[in-house]
Design an enzyme around this catalytic site. Structure first.
Site, PDB file in Angstrom:
ATOM      1  CG  ASP A  95       1.893   1.477   8.561  1.00  0.00           C
ATOM      2  OD1 ASP A  95       2.119   2.702   8.616  1.00  0.00           O
ATOM      3  OD2 ASP A  95       2.383   0.737   7.694  1.00  0.00           O
ATOM      4  CG  ASP A 122       0.358   0.603   4.593  1.00  0.00           C
ATOM      5  OD1 ASP A 122      -0.020   0.924   3.438  1.00  0.00           O
ATOM      6  OD2 ASP A 122       1.473   0.107   4.804  1.00  0.00           O
ATOM      7  CE1 TYR A 125       0.140  -3.825   6.512  1.00  0.00           C
ATOM      8  CE2 TYR A 125      -1.233  -2.260   7.688  1.00  0.00           C
ATOM      9  CZ  TYR A 125       0.014  -2.689   7.272  1.00  0.00           C
ATOM     10  OH  TYR A 125       1.128  -1.958   7.615  1.00  0.00           O
ATOM     11  CG  ASN A 155       3.126  -0.080   1.049  1.00  0.00           C
ATOM     12  OD1 ASN A 155       3.118   0.630   2.052  1.00  0.00           O
ATOM     13  ND2 ASN A 155       3.446  -1.366   1.097  1.00  0.00           N
ATOM     14  CG  HIS A 242       2.582   4.939   3.655  1.00  0.00           C
ATOM     15  ND1 HIS A 242       1.987   4.533   4.831  1.00  0.00           N
ATOM     16  CD2 HIS A 242       3.182   3.830   3.135  1.00  0.00           C
ATOM     17  CE1 HIS A 242       2.201   3.231   5.018  1.00  0.00           C
ATOM     18  NE2 HIS A 242       2.925   2.775   4.000  1.00  0.00           N
ATOM     19  CG  HIS A 252       9.863  -0.079   4.452  1.00  0.00           C
ATOM     20  ND1 HIS A 252       9.430  -0.788   3.349  1.00  0.00           N
ATOM     21  CD2 HIS A 252       9.010  -0.398   5.471  1.00  0.00           C
ATOM     22  CE1 HIS A 252       8.355  -1.490   3.670  1.00  0.00           C
ATOM     23  NE2 HIS A 252       8.091  -1.277   4.941  1.00  0.00           N
ATOM     24  CG  HIS A 281       6.554   2.434   4.226  1.00  0.00           C
ATOM     25  ND1 HIS A 281       5.732   1.463   3.696  1.00  0.00           N
ATOM     26  CD2 HIS A 281       7.639   2.472   3.415  1.00  0.00           C
ATOM     27  CE1 HIS A 281       6.291   0.945   2.619  1.00  0.00           C
ATOM     28  NE2 HIS A 281       7.453   1.532   2.428  1.00  0.00           N
ATOM     29  CG  HIS A 283       5.240  -2.109  10.307  1.00  0.00           C
ATOM     30  ND1 HIS A 283       5.123  -3.330   9.682  1.00  0.00           N
ATOM     31  CD2 HIS A 283       4.592  -1.221   9.495  1.00  0.00           C
ATOM     32  CE1 HIS A 283       4.448  -3.199   8.563  1.00  0.00           C
ATOM     33  NE2 HIS A 283       4.109  -1.928   8.417  1.00  0.00           N
TER      34      HIS A 283
END
Length: 392
Positions: A95, A122, A125, A155, A242, A252, A281, A283
């Protein structure tokens, strides 16, 4: 005016005599949600060394994109596939995004001088707004132009057609157009899942957002790929996803992707003696003891959630105050991980917190081969006849 799909390269910066010819594509969108009207630049793809049987491991290659005699010259060292006699650093993050923290993360990774960098999804973004893909590319270029960067899709890469209106009219279209993975080389039918090998590590790049059911191409490919792994050449087996399979963060905590994938693949990967799995995923950072089916197991993989590369959504700082015993260390800060492969039985993992212009090691652990799980008769796992017990 656009440059041709040519890359000049060679082993000296002033002698780029060899040329790789590739291909290019563009895509567009017209909707305001995607930053439209927007037309991408030409997305070029060329394979260096294809006509000569591949590049030579350990050799530094210099290259210039676009052909001709003008433009920046970059260089990279071609990674070895097999285990090396000296420690090798691999950078791992998830991410990353494109914030001030992202800049710090990429800067710290460049300073670590890794042989390869692996991303747990990710990336940009962009979330449909296509100009963000371009700005992310500029942010990542100082690293990606000099170090091989491999990734899986998260995602935020999905960008469904009903939301984005891209001319390619498919989910993950921008990611697949911009980041062409070596899927065919690993026998995969999809850009979303594949494997590659570097410095004694066989990486399984698994897709949290592609079908992984019993009848899926992904699961069939994974079984074939695991059957081909040579633990003598690549004694370490590492997976990248991920969506995490184990997670004690409130973020999540109820997402189905990780837990359904875990149900489909966990037994297979434990039986294959997977050493570690890395996920994004969430953070934040979490290190998880070796675990199988929610129970501690010294012969199972260790898990690391490292999705705190710098995303714009912020840090996920809230954890379950009463976690299961498999949760070892948790940290709500931006950062990245380094995996230093020392030999066939020892790899050193470190989690580095961002501290603006500096970075600090918050957590570290040795990954080793437990003799109960790796019989001493397996000569590829023996180092001078001695074993170190698992420390995680």
């Amino acid at each position: 005016m656009w440059a041709p799909s040519l890359v000049s390269y060679g082993t000296a910066s002033g002698a780029l005599a060899r040329v790789a010819k590739g291909s290019a594509q563009i895509y567009s969108c017209q909707e305001p949600s995607c930053g439209g009207p927007y037309t991408s630049g030409h997305l070029h793809r060329a394979v260096l060394g294809e006509s000569e049987g591949g590049l030579q491991p350990g050799v530094r290659y210099f290259y210039r994109c676009g052909g001709g005699e003008h433009g920046d010259v970059f260089s990279f060292v071609m990674p070895h596939r097999r285990l090396q006699a000296r420690p090798t650093v691999i950078a791992i993050l998830g991410d990353p995004g494109q914030t001030e923290q992202s800049e710090h993360t990429f800067s710290h990774i460049r300073a670590a001088d890794p042989l390869v960098t692996v991303l747990a999804g990710d990336l940009s973004y962009a979330d449909c707004h296509q100009p963000r893909w371009d700005s992310y590319g500029r942010l990542a270029e100082p690293l990606a132009a000099r170090v091989p960067v491999m990734s899986v899709a998260g995602n935020h890469e999905e960008e469904p057609p009903w939301a984005c209106g891209l001319s390619m009219n498919a989910s993950f279209a921008a990611y697949n157009a911009r980041y062409r993975n070596p899927s065919a080389a690993s026998g995969s039918s999809s850009n979303m899942f594949y494997s590659f090998e570097s410095a004694g590590v066989h990486f399984l790049m698994l897709a949290s957002y592609a079908d992984f059911s019993e009848a899926s191409d992904q699961l069939a490919w994974l079984r074939r790929d695991l059957a081909k792994v040579d633990r003598g050449a690549t004694p370490w087996l590492v997976a990248m996803v991920h969506a995490p399979w184990y997670n004690s963060n409130y973020a999540h905590a109820r997402d189905p992707e990780g837990y359904k994938m875990k149900a489909a693949m966990e037994r297979l990967l434990r039986d294959a003696k997977l050493d570690a799995m890395f996920a994004g995923h969430v953070h934040a950072y979490e290190r998880i003891h070796r675990v199988f089916d929610d129970e501690l197991d010294p012969c199972a993989p260790a898990y690391f959630n490292i999705g705190a590369g710098g995303n714009r959504e912020g840090i996920s700082g809230w954890y379950d105050p009463n976690p299961r015993e498999w949760s070892a260390v948790r940290d709500g800060n931006y950062g990245h991980a380094l995996l230093t492969v020392h030999n066939a039985t020892h790899a050193h993992f470190t989690w580095h917190r961002n501290r603006e212009e500096e970075t600090t090691v918050f957590d570290e652990v040795w990954l080793t081969k437990d003799p109960k799980c790796w019989p001493a008769t397996d000569s590829s796992m023996v180092l001078d006849g001695d074993w170190l017990f698992n420390l995680v």
